[in-house]
Write an enzyme that holds these catalytic residues in place. Sequence first.
Site, PDB file in Angstrom:
ATOM      1  N   SER A 163      34.866  83.394  34.876  1.00 49.48           N
ATOM      2  CA  SER A 163      34.293  82.065  35.121  1.00 49.48           C
ATOM      3  C   SER A 163      32.938  82.201  35.822  1.00 49.48           C
ATOM      4  O   SER A 163      32.049  82.884  35.309  1.00 49.48           O
ATOM      5  CB  SER A 163      35.289  81.222  35.911  1.00 49.48           C
ATOM      6  OG  SER A 163      34.881  79.871  35.964  1.00 49.48           O
ATOM      7  N   ASP A 261      37.513  75.440  26.019  1.00 53.29           N
ATOM      8  CA  ASP A 261      36.795  75.678  27.270  1.00 53.29           C
ATOM      9  C   ASP A 261      35.410  75.029  27.192  1.00 53.29           C
ATOM     10  O   ASP A 261      34.721  75.113  26.168  1.00 53.29           O
ATOM     11  CB  ASP A 261      36.653  77.191  27.479  1.00 53.29           C
ATOM     12  CG  ASP A 261      36.278  77.574  28.897  1.00 53.29           C
ATOM     13  OD1 ASP A 261      35.369  76.949  29.468  1.00 53.29           O
ATOM     14  OD2 ASP A 261      36.891  78.521  29.422  1.00 53.29           O
ATOM     15  N   HIS A 291      40.023  76.417  29.906  1.00 46.69           N
ATOM     16  CA  HIS A 291      39.537  77.266  30.985  1.00 46.69           C
ATOM     17  C   HIS A 291      40.696  77.670  31.893  1.00 46.69           C
ATOM     18  O   HIS A 291      41.466  76.828  32.356  1.00 46.69           O
ATOM     19  CB  HIS A 291      38.488  76.493  31.803  1.00 46.69           C
ATOM     20  CG  HIS A 291      37.639  77.365  32.668  1.00 46.69           C
ATOM     21  ND1 HIS A 291      36.695  78.217  32.152  1.00 46.69           N
ATOM     22  CD2 HIS A 291      37.589  77.523  34.017  1.00 46.69           C
ATOM     23  CE1 HIS A 291      36.091  78.850  33.147  1.00 46.69           C
ATOM     24  NE2 HIS A 291      36.621  78.457  34.287  1.00 46.69           N
TER      25      HIS A 291
END
Length: 320
Positions: A163, A261, A291
């Site tokens: 991330s 995502d 995500h």
Amino acid sequence: MTSRHLVDPQLTDVLDAWPPLALTNESLPSIREQNRLEMISTRPVDPPFPDVTLAEHFIDGPAGAGALRILVISPRLQATAAPGLLWVHGGGYVMGSADQDSLQVQRLVSAVGCVAAVVDYRLAPETPHPGPIEDCLAALRWLHDAASTIGVDASRIGVAGESAGGGLAAALCLLNRDLQAVPVILQLLIYPMLDDRTVTHPDPHPYTGEFVWNADSNRFGWAALLGEEPGGQDISPYAAPARATDLSGLPPTYLDVGTLDLFFEEDVDYARRLVRAGVPTELHVYPGAFHGYPRAETSAAAIAHQAAVEAALRRGLSVG
């Protein structure tokens, strides 16, 4: 437009249990505290990976002598120097810690046999760019320079993150390339946060970013890191790696992302540009994954993700 019907059915239970996130300057301190308490409450009593050891180091960094914390995770029975991996934690540039990702990295160290250094970089908005990337560069240099004392083969060092940590890992590889600071042989990017312009696109993807990390959270994270609204002129590629115009000379790359995502398009485009720049690149796309999908540990997507990451590390770091 909802994307619920596109979610991998094996991921829905985790999605339904995921707490909502509403990031503001006012809510950020309490969210950080909630995350810290949750991490403490869910920490296993018995070490889940008894074949690894943990050690804390406080190194000199941009914030001062001994100011940068590094969590080193090593194989317990290590006869020879092992590959090194600098791991950068996620959290939208505004949350997270080395401890947050400790179990995840312990699993990788146990499976692969590398030595991992997890960097506790300073968070935005208290420390905007370039503070976080400067911390990561200091950690990378320390990992290389201290290699012989922590059992690392200095010629086999990779950089990885998830991330926002993936975004910082990508930015670090750009900065490291330009400075010619440390030999890095792999960048491993797990749904990385690469492009501040995603939330300013005039035609956003209709099916991405509904779950877990949405456009509002993304705008908050980027504004905190940049010290200004995302999408402006002259944003440094060392802050937003997708801004880089030249991706040549970067280390071989592993990248994965789910189709739901928010980062799907920016990640796939970054992988495409890496390939066009002559960088060996492995891209994995998981249908119906949002995500943070690996949290659904028993799902086929999470199992495939874990196996692919471990294989990429073994291959990229020349293990075995």
